[in-house]
Design a protein around this motif. Sequence first.
Motif, short mmCIF file in Angstrom:
data_model
loop_
_atom_site.label_atom_id
_atom_site.label_comp_id
_atom_site.label_asym_id
_atom_site.label_seq_id
_atom_site.Cartn_x
_atom_site.Cartn_y
_atom_site.Cartn_z
N SER A 3 -53.45 -31.37 2.62
CA SER A 3 -54.87 -31.00 2.59
C SER A 3 -55.07 -29.72 3.39
O SER A 3 -54.39 -29.49 4.39
N PHE A 51 -58.41 -27.50 4.95
CA PHE A 51 -59.83 -27.45 5.20
C PHE A 51 -60.27 -25.99 5.25
O PHE A 51 -59.77 -25.21 6.06
N HIS A 60 -67.61 -29.63 -3.13
CA HIS A 60 -67.19 -29.76 -1.73
C HIS A 60 -65.70 -30.01 -1.62
O HIS A 60 -65.08 -29.69 -0.60
N GLU A 61 -65.08 -30.55 -2.67
CA GLU A 61 -63.65 -30.89 -2.61
C GLU A 61 -63.05 -30.71 -3.99
O GLU A 61 -63.68 -31.04 -5.01
N ARG A 82 -54.98 -30.66 -1.54
CA ARG A 82 -56.41 -31.00 -1.52
C ARG A 82 -57.17 -29.95 -0.72
O ARG A 82 -56.87 -29.71 0.45
N VAL A 85 -60.72 -28.85 0.91
CA VAL A 85 -61.96 -29.46 1.39
C VAL A 85 -62.75 -28.40 2.14
O VAL A 85 -62.21 -27.74 3.05
#
Length: 939
Positions: free
Chosen positions: A659, A661, A778-779, A813, A815
């Motif tokens: 992930s 961010f 948002h993701e 991912r 985010v």
Amino acid sequence: MANSFTLSVVTLSLLVCVAPPHPSWAQDLNAMVLPPTFAFGWQAGKSSFRAGDTAVITIMTFNVPDANVSSVRRFGSFKITVCGKSGNSSCLTDIVSHLEGDLPSWTLSLVPILSGDFTLMVEEERFAIGVSTLGYTVAARDVHPSASLASWMFAGAGYVVAGSRAFVSVIPRDAFGNNVPPGTDMPSGDAGYFRPSGSYVNGTAVELLDLQYYGWMEDGRFGFEFVSTVAGDLLVHVSGGGRTLRDSPLLLKVKPGPIDIAKSTADWKHGTNVLQIFSKLEIFINQKDQYGNLVPEIHPFDAAVVEKGSKLSVPIGDLRIEPVVAEGIQMLSFNVGELGEFVLTIFDVLLKQKVSNTEYQYNVFVGYCDGSNSFANGSGIAQSVAGSVSSFMVYLEDQYRDPSPVETAMLLVQILGKNGTSVVNPIITPVREPNETISMDGPNPSDYGPAEHQKMVAGNSTLQASHFNVSYTPEIAGEHVIWVLCGNIVLNNGNPYAMTVSPGAVSTTISIDPQFEPRVKRLVTNEVTVRLRDSFMNPVLALEAKLKIQLMSATLKAMVHTSSFVAEEFVNNKDGSYTAHYVAMYVGSYRLCTLIGNRQLPPFPIEVQVIEDDYFSDVQNDNISVWEDTRNRNGIAQAELHIFVEPINDPPVILAPKSIFLGGKESREGYQIFDKQRDPFEFSIVEPDLRRYPGNKSYFELVLSLEVLEGSLVMTLPSGIVPTAELKTDGGNHWQSLETYVAIAHHFVVRGSGIRFRGDVSDCNNAMQRLFYQGASHETSLFITVNDLGNHGCYPDCSEMTSRPLSTAKTVRLVKTRPMNMNSRRAILVIGSAIATEILAMLCLGGVLLCYLVKCMCGLRGRRRGGERIVNDDDVHTPYQSPSDEMSSSASDDGGNRSSVQRRSYRSLEQQELELQPLSGIRNSVVNQDPQPAVDKDK
């Protein structure tokens, strides 16, 4: 251990009592009166072996007449069981029955491969006569590097600080995976067999210092240690006898040590210390440890300037020291406003120690050159040919586009290769009139490198000009950059000019280094590869149309009347090499030569022998059988099979977290997915085959595909890969070729839900670091796919290796971290203000309460003191009264009552005070003694 010859109890009983033959063989063995019996033993009594030795078991037969030997040989079946497994297993292999010849020459052979003490069971299955047991011992063979295991000596040993020791351990094993017993001598001595070597991940060698061997350790491992003074991610290759050990290379992360001010250095930006007045002085501070590694943390520095002649200090009002793009490098800058020669000192604020113990001189001259208006023009600014003179003109103008003359020594031209290995020295000549050139006086400023600029001062030439001619002669072909500076002012808006050097003409005096097989088959396609170079050894490209291979003569073993040689055209390999294929029809000796146009290229002739087919081995596919023993000596269901194969390509590796961010502010391009300064993780492509790629690494290409589930990606790519780039637009599922793009400084910006292109590893990594995400979601998910196109790093030749395109995929991912809106900020501000107000009110209330308590305590203490004084006065002036007196006094008037009550209360108070705390005075006795005054306890 078994004896040299062992008979089982069952076999001995059969010698006395004969059992009836097995019914299934009764008809075939009707001629045999008694069934055969057997006994087994180790040949020559040898029951100790080394792994891989051939062990022999002798077979002693009974009740087998000569006439029935062939029947027993035909129907006999012997089985060996070890470790609960019959036949070949992880304990032994190659079990073979040798029943040829006459008795008693029958034997069983086997190869033990697992070291230790074992007991085997041998039996004959067809006649069912019982089982015999034999014990044996197997010792490990000599150490084998490919089976030996390399590892760090203890957990965490792969992370060290530069200059500290790293500890490596080796478990020596033989070729069968058996641990070599401790104390065993290594083939070339304990101190030289296992050796480490270091390299970066890209293959660049790194020296490992202070290598020390421990030899055999108590836990059965072989240990050694070394010191690495180079910081970074290193690979430690452990080898034994020139062969790589298992699990090698080991990853070693070396961090830089503490900063060493004396080892730190400073470098002038653009390599010049000649500054134009009212410009900005810029110098890089390289923070280094004692070994020269850059130290990433920001260290406080200060600077001082003095005039060289007068030694007077010069105030610096706008001094700034701030970090730049690279870790461990800060830039010191301030504006210069005085003419002359000055000395700059950079030092540590706390230690008062100079950087590299050196002072840095600089010269400020009068000039008004504007980097945006000044420019260079001419054919030599964009392209040139190796070995040929090229030139261009430099025009200096101020901010009003008027000529800005300066002394010739103030003009600096740097011509550098992009790979950093090529430096071209230019010749700068001032131009006074369009048709008149004047050579400058004094040395050529281009002869001064960055180090010599420390000694260079103004006044090398008194001639001033605003037009200059720059000539140079390059030798190395490839991409170059040209920096043109007037003092420290960079022309072309602070950017270098891009210049390409083309190779010169093909040199006929340099060997073409032909690669060919000197012995070939007839009627088979063979190849010849040649390399073309100019007089400076630069590879010459795109000449395949002028090349051809020609047969000079052929000496054949038989008379022929047809052509004996057929050659094809050369193919450009795009690295300066060209390959042509040919077919020789008949056996004999052929003399070939390579021509470019009508010129022969050395060496010539190229002699090739065409030999009969019987000379060459006919290679076919071979079959090998592999069995499983699902279990080892400890009963664990795990097996290892060591197979040596020719190298093929390995798949690329994607370094990325699960992930990411997306923080920070959203720019025009969107959210930047990876920022080297911000993110602690890796986001890049690693190609393990690149390290040993034999050719030009820029030709080792990959296909990188990036797609998002929702939204779009924005990426900046080099313009050189425009033909290979493909896009997926929003809502589309098909790749489309890139037809239009926005060019920005030799780069282009692409936008789409998917981006795919072909480039080398550096192109892929640079693109991933310029990757942005745009989208309202948002993701979302980022899909990364890399294909190595079948490239592999075989060495030294790839002609006999095999490869196939391998792909690696990874999903990341993405985010978004939601930014705080104005309402949330106001709410937090209000809540914070309320909390602060409440805390302040509580503090005030606590202060008031504390003041009240202190005042009460002071008042109580005063009352106690006053009461004590009244009591003392009564004790002095009032005689003692009996209880009857007190009772009689109670009948007095109200004034007398109040006085009596007051005295009793004071006396009660005095008695309580005496019980709580003794007085520091002398109380007088009121019975039969003269009254004496009491001393106050606080006096």
